[in-house]
Design a protein around this motif. Structure first.
Motif, PDB file in Angstrom:
ATOM      1  N   THR A 257       0.862  -1.182   0.000  1.00 13.68           N
ATOM      2  CA  THR A 257       0.000   0.000   0.000  1.00 13.68           C
ATOM      3  C   THR A 257       0.892   1.224   0.000  1.00 13.68           C
ATOM      4  OG1 THR A 257      -1.750   1.191   1.180  1.00 13.68           O
ATOM      5  CG2 THR A 257      -0.207  -0.043   2.531  1.00 13.68           C
ATOM      6  N   ILE A 258       0.469   2.242  -0.736  1.00 13.91           N
ATOM      7  CA  ILE A 258       1.170   3.522  -0.658  1.00 13.91           C
ATOM      8  C   ILE A 258       0.473   4.339   0.421  1.00 13.91           C
ATOM      9  CG2 ILE A 258       1.900   5.590  -1.892  1.00 13.91           C
ATOM     10  CD1 ILE A 258       1.583   3.975  -4.518  1.00 13.91           C
ATOM     11  N   ASN A 259       1.191   4.554   1.522  1.00 17.89           N
ATOM     12  CA  ASN A 259       0.591   5.271   2.636  1.00 17.89           C
ATOM     13  C   ASN A 259       0.724   6.782   2.446  1.00 17.89           C
ATOM     14  OD1 ASN A 259      -0.495   5.408   5.482  1.00 17.89           O
ATOM     15  ND2 ASN A 259       1.395   6.606   5.640  1.00 17.89           N
TER      16      ASN A 259
ATOM     17  N   TRP B  74       1.134   9.412   9.998  1.00 19.53           N
ATOM     18  CA  TRP B  74       0.804   8.760  11.266  1.00 19.53           C
ATOM     19  C   TRP B  74       1.835   9.065  12.350  1.00 19.53           C
ATOM     20  CZ3 TRP B  74      -3.868   6.722  10.991  1.00 19.53           C
ATOM     21  CH2 TRP B  74      -4.305   6.070   9.830  1.00 19.53           C
ATOM     22  N   MET B  75       3.118   9.095  11.914  1.00 16.36           N
ATOM     23  CA  MET B  75       4.192   9.059  12.907  1.00 16.36           C
ATOM     24  C   MET B  75       5.315  10.017  12.523  1.00 16.36           C
ATOM     25  SD  MET B  75       4.461   4.911  12.921  1.00 16.36           S
ATOM     26  CE  MET B  75       5.837   4.815  14.059  1.00 16.36           C
ATOM     27  N   PRO B  76       5.920  10.652  13.526  1.00 16.30           N
ATOM     28  CA  PRO B  76       7.082  11.483  13.231  1.00 16.30           C
ATOM     29  C   PRO B  76       8.190  10.635  12.604  1.00 16.30           C
ATOM     30  CG  PRO B  76       6.651  11.374  15.623  1.00 16.30           C
ATOM     31  CD  PRO B  76       5.586  10.581  14.952  1.00 16.30           C
TER      32      PRO B  76
ATOM     33  N   PHE C 155       8.246   9.586   9.557  1.00 22.53           N
ATOM     34  CA  PHE C 155       7.731   8.887   8.377  1.00 22.53           C
ATOM     35  C   PHE C 155       6.945   9.892   7.535  1.00 22.53           C
ATOM     36  CE2 PHE C 155       8.551   5.378  11.208  1.00 22.53           C
ATOM     37  CZ  PHE C 155       8.933   4.340  10.376  1.00 22.53           C
TER      38      PHE C 155
ATOM     39  N   TYR D 228       4.886   6.905   1.435  1.00 19.82           N
ATOM     40  CA  TYR D 228       5.876   5.829   1.491  1.00 19.82           C
ATOM     41  C   TYR D 228       5.161   4.498   1.310  1.00 19.82           C
ATOM     42  CZ  TYR D 228       4.386   5.853   6.456  1.00 19.82           C
ATOM     43  OH  TYR D 228       3.665   5.838   7.639  1.00 19.82           O
TER      44      TYR D 228
ATOM     45  N   ILE E 110       4.384   0.650   2.157  1.00 21.61           N
ATOM     46  CA  ILE E 110       4.376  -0.455   3.112  1.00 21.61           C
ATOM     47  C   ILE E 110       4.079  -1.711   2.304  1.00 21.61           C
ATOM     48  CG2 ILE E 110       3.223  -1.412   5.156  1.00 21.61           C
ATOM     49  CD1 ILE E 110       2.270   1.616   5.620  1.00 21.61           C
TER      50      ILE E 110
ATOM     51  N   ARG F 220      -6.581  11.645  13.717  1.00 21.84           N
ATOM     52  CA  ARG F 220      -6.662  10.205  13.882  1.00 21.84           C
ATOM     53  C   ARG F 220      -5.374   9.602  14.415  1.00 21.84           C
ATOM     54  NH1 ARG F 220      -9.746   6.585  15.459  1.00 21.84           N
ATOM     55  NH2 ARG F 220      -9.987   4.683  14.265  1.00 21.84           N
ATOM     56  N   ALA F 221      -4.231  10.143  13.973  1.00 23.61           N
ATOM     57  CA  ALA F 221      -2.956   9.549  14.374  1.00 23.61           C
ATOM     58  C   ALA F 221      -2.736   9.641  15.877  1.00 23.61           C
ATOM     59  CB  ALA F 221      -1.807  10.232  13.638  1.00 23.61           C
TER      60      ALA F 221
ATOM     61  N   THR G 256      -4.065   6.329  17.337  1.00 22.17           N
ATOM     62  CA  THR G 256      -3.914   5.079  16.603  1.00 22.17           C
ATOM     63  C   THR G 256      -2.839   4.174  17.177  1.00 22.17           C
ATOM     64  OG1 THR G 256      -4.735   6.067  14.595  1.00 22.17           O
ATOM     65  CG2 THR G 256      -3.386   4.113  14.329  1.00 22.17           C
ATOM     66  N   MET G 257      -1.808   4.745  17.742  1.00 20.50           N
ATOM     67  CA  MET G 257      -0.657   3.919  18.123  1.00 20.50           C
ATOM     68  C   MET G 257      -0.622   3.599  19.597  1.00 20.50           C
ATOM     69  SD  MET G 257       1.796   5.888  15.592  1.00 20.50           S
ATOM     70  CE  MET G 257       0.649   7.204  15.605  1.00 20.50           C
TER      71      MET G 257
ATOM     72  N   GLY H 124       5.579   7.503  18.510  1.00 17.12           N
ATOM     73  CA  GLY H 124       6.350   8.714  18.403  1.00 17.12           C
ATOM     74  C   GLY H 124       6.931   9.200  19.718  1.00 17.12           C
TER      75      GLY H 124
ATOM     76  N   THR I 153       4.880  -3.724  12.895  1.00 15.20           N
ATOM     77  CA  THR I 153       4.364  -2.758  11.914  1.00 15.20           C
ATOM     78  C   THR I 153       4.806  -1.322  12.203  1.00 15.20           C
ATOM     79  OG1 THR I 153       2.290  -2.377  13.115  1.00 15.20           O
ATOM     80  CG2 THR I 153       2.305  -4.183  11.534  1.00 15.20           C
ATOM     81  N   LEU I 154       4.943  -0.975  13.489  1.00 15.04           N
ATOM     82  CA  LEU I 154       5.333   0.399  13.826  1.00 15.04           C
ATOM     83  C   LEU I 154       6.693   0.792  13.241  1.00 15.04           C
ATOM     84  CD1 LEU I 154       4.297   1.308  17.495  1.00 15.04           C
ATOM     85  CD2 LEU I 154       3.329   2.099  15.349  1.00 15.04           C
TER      86      LEU I 154
ATOM     87  N   GLY J 251       6.184   2.450   9.900  1.00 12.32           N
ATOM     88  CA  GLY J 251       5.188   3.504   9.727  1.00 12.32           C
ATOM     89  C   GLY J 251       3.840   2.952   9.331  1.00 12.32           C
ATOM     90  N   ALA J 252       3.513   1.763   9.830  1.00 11.76           N
ATOM     91  CA  ALA J 252       2.238   1.104   9.482  1.00 11.76           C
ATOM     92  C   ALA J 252       1.441   0.796  10.746  1.00 11.76           C
ATOM     93  CB  ALA J 252       2.517  -0.172   8.703  1.00 11.76           C
ATOM     94  N   PRO J 253       0.999   1.832  11.443  1.00 13.38           N
ATOM     95  CA  PRO J 253       0.345   1.599  12.731  1.00 13.38           C
ATOM     96  C   PRO J 253      -1.137   1.301  12.634  1.00 13.38           C
ATOM     97  CG  PRO J 253       0.470   3.942  12.321  1.00 13.38           C
ATOM     98  CD  PRO J 253       1.131   3.265  11.134  1.00 13.38           C
ATOM     99  N   SER J 254      -1.712   1.470  11.474  1.00  6.95           N
ATOM    100  CA  SER J 254      -3.170   1.475  11.382  1.00  6.95           C
ATOM    101  C   SER J 254      -3.691   0.277  10.617  1.00  6.95           C
ATOM    102  CB  SER J 254      -3.624   2.751  10.666  1.00  6.95           C
ATOM    103  OG  SER J 254      -5.000   2.679  10.358  1.00  6.95           O
TER     104      SER J 254
ATOM    105  N   ALA K  91      -5.885   0.584   8.660  1.00  2.00           N
ATOM    106  CA  ALA K  91      -6.055   1.111   7.290  1.00  2.00           C
ATOM    107  C   ALA K  91      -4.949   0.563   6.394  1.00  2.00           C
ATOM    108  CB  ALA K  91      -6.026   2.635   7.296  1.00  2.00           C
ATOM    109  N   ASN K  92      -3.723   0.527   6.910  1.00  3.07           N
ATOM    110  CA  ASN K  92      -2.594   0.007   6.134  1.00  3.07           C
ATOM    111  C   ASN K  92      -2.721  -1.500   5.920  1.00  3.07           C
ATOM    112  OD1 ASN K  92      -0.686   2.086   8.296  1.00  3.07           O
ATOM    113  ND2 ASN K  92      -1.214   2.626   6.202  1.00  3.07           N
TER     114      ASN K  92
ATOM    115  N   ILE L   2      -5.681   7.825   1.761  1.00  2.00           N
ATOM    116  CA  ILE L   2      -5.183   7.482   3.095  1.00  2.00           C
ATOM    117  C   ILE L   2      -4.085   6.435   2.961  1.00  2.00           C
ATOM    118  CG2 ILE L   2      -5.767   6.517   5.352  1.00  2.00           C
ATOM    119  CD1 ILE L   2      -7.026   9.271   4.827  1.00  2.00           C
ATOM    120  N   SER L   3      -4.424   5.308   2.374  1.00  5.07           N
ATOM    121  CA  SER L   3      -3.452   4.229   2.175  1.00  5.07           C
ATOM    122  C   SER L   3      -3.994   3.432   0.990  1.00  5.07           C
ATOM    123  CB  SER L   3      -3.374   3.378   3.462  1.00  5.07           C
ATOM    124  OG  SER L   3      -2.274   2.497   3.445  1.00  5.07           O
TER     125      SER L   3
END
Lengths: 83, 398
Positions: free
Chosen positions: A16-18, A22-24, A26, A30, A32, B127-128, B131-132, B137, B150-151, B154-157, B159-160, B214-215
């Motif tokens: 998947t192209i995210n 979500w996170m600092p 990243f 990008y 996944i 949302r972020a 989520t984690m 972070g 997954t974290l 950068g795949a915490p959700s 959705a990914n 989103i993903s």
């Protein structure tokens, strides 16, 4: 159960192209991906596909591992290889 | 056939539902619980069982917040049986456990509930922020469980994770975003007829394609909307009909099976997820067939999950979900399989599984008002969960 050495080669099972931040650390977009390792097709890693344009990523593409050193961990990422 | 025939759904209740309504989760839960008890024609003293998913959890923020002990104490219930926890066959696994309890005679009237307050928990931080596990972070934070895998990427959700299931389906079967959009458009169409739905304005295919991604292949409208709200149902013993205000909804069959590896990424076939096994078990426990189903309320945390439920339950063959929903006619209120008639979680709000069961009962009781499926449905299916979580119930009204 014991660790075994593997080639680091694999196949991209899905991705998947995210686009969501979500996170600092990243910065989107990008990629996944879920990679199946060459040695055993029911062992998969969720990972990032790096060193290529996100739009060039395809299910089924051959990939190889590349490690990124973060703090005390070596993170396995994957990059495309020619067939 | 199955012991679940010893169970009925005798009452349903729902709290106020909304975005950032900033009411305490226990307050929402009490509102839903008392409504369900009243609806069944029972009193608090009649409730001798309590069940919930996922139980009290502080993280991720807004995901729960109310467990068995909180509600038992608040309502001063005297219980013969109770069950709450995360490791169940999806959100509705808690209701299915209650069916087993009343069928076994452990309890007579089990109050089942699910409460979320994710909209208020995230507030204006997005949302972020929730989520984690509340730890993403943060310096020194170390994830456990599946998140540890997954974290780092950068795949915490979910959705990914579910996006990759969808992408695999696209790859194997040629499914398209245009097809998938019908799940979202249908939900919005139905939400327009549901006064409690969160998003009710019309949504077009152009709006869908204009939305931010989103993903991939999921855009914003493929993802459900965090909400605050609580849903409760009363599961009663089938022989308790004399206690009740009205004819209950009967439980015909349940599905809880999981035969693959219990994982979001190691599951053998990402295009089916665990829904495949739960749905197969459901049909193994009844003489009814998919053709007998008059209304389907199927989990849409992400649009693709609903498509996978349609396939798993046999409304179309595996891989044919895209063409099946294309154009949206088959899943519309007047279609072959009226789907997510309240707007689902995509437009109705992420009540996390229980909303589908609630709506299945509303439809079978002919209380759908503007969105009532006609002629009156006799058989409904409710399925909840995605990835390695899945549970489903086939319901009838005699």
């Amino acid at each position: 159960m014991a660790p075994a050495v593997v080639s680091g080669r694999g196949t991209l099972h899905s991705f998947t192209i995210n686009h969501q931040p979500w996170m600092p650390g990243f910065d989107p977009p990008y990629v996944i991906g879920i990679v199946t390792i060459a040695e055993q097709d029911d062992v998969r890693l969720t990972t990032n596909i790096v060193n290529c344009e996100p739009d060039a990523v395809r299910v089924g593409m051959p990939v190889r591992v590349t490690f990124e050193h973060r703090e005390d961990v070596w993170i396995p990422l994957f990059e495309p290889v020619a067939d | 056939m199955g012991g679940e025939r010893g169970a009925v759904i005798s009452g349903i209740g729902q709290s106020q539902i909304g975005r950032r309504i900033y009411r305490a989760p226990l307050d929402l839960t009490i509102e839903a619980a008392l409504a369900a008890i009243e609806d069944a024609g029972l009193t608090r003293e009649d409730i001798d069982g309590l069940a919930t998913y996922p139980g009290n959890m502080d993280t991720p923020p807004g995901f729960s917040g109310v467990g068995i002990t909180d509600l038992q104490d608040a309502l001063r219930l005297e219980l013969d049986w109770y069950n709450g926890g995360l490791e169940q066959p999806g959100q509705l696994g808690s209701v299915i456990a209650a069916c087993a309890a009343v069928a076994a005679g452990y309890a007579r009237h089990v109050l089942c509930f699910r409460t979320v307050w994710e909209a208020s928990a995230q507030g204006d931080k997005g949302r972020a922020s929730v989520t984690m596990g509340g730890g993403g972070g943060r310096a020194g934070f170390r994830a456990g469980g599946f998140m540890q895998w997954t974290l780092p990427y950068g795949a915490p959700s979910a959705a990914n994770w579910i996006a990759m299931c969808a992408q695999r389906h696209f790859h194997e079967f040629g499914t398209t975003r245009e097809q998938l959009a019908q799940i979202a458009l249908n939900a919005r169409q139905n939400a327009g007829r549901n006064p409690k739905a969160i998003y009710r304005d019309p949504l077009t295919i152009d709006d869908y394609f204009a939305a931010r991604m989103i993903s991939s292949p999921f855009c914003l409208y493929d993802c459900d909307v965090p909400a605050d709200g609580s849903t409760a149902v009363i599961v009663s013993a089938a022989d308790a009909a004399a206690d009740l205000r009205q004819a209950p909804v009967a439980v015909e069959a349940i599905g809880t099976a999981i035969r693959g590896r219990p994982s979001w990424d190691q599951w053998d076939d990402l295009t089916t997820m665990a829904l495949r096994d739960a749905a197969a078990m459901l049909w193994s426990r009844t003489d009814l067939k998919p053709d007998d189903v008059d209304v389907a309320e199927l989990y849409d945390g992400f649009s693709f999950i609903t498509l996978a439920w349609l396939e798993a339950l046999g409304f179309c063959a595996h891989g044919e979900g895209g063409p099946f929903i294309e154009g949206g006619q088959r899943i519309a209120l007047d279609g072959q399989v009226p789907l997510n008639t309240h707007g689902g979680q995509l437009s109705g709000g992420r009540l996390h599984g229980y909303g589908f069961l609630h709506e299945a009962c509303v439809q079978l009781r002919r209380e759908g008002g503007n969105r009532q499926v006609a002629p009156t449905p006799k058989v409904a299916v409710a399925g909840a969960g995605g990835g390695p979580l899945a549970g489903c119930l086939l319901l009838t009204r005699r």
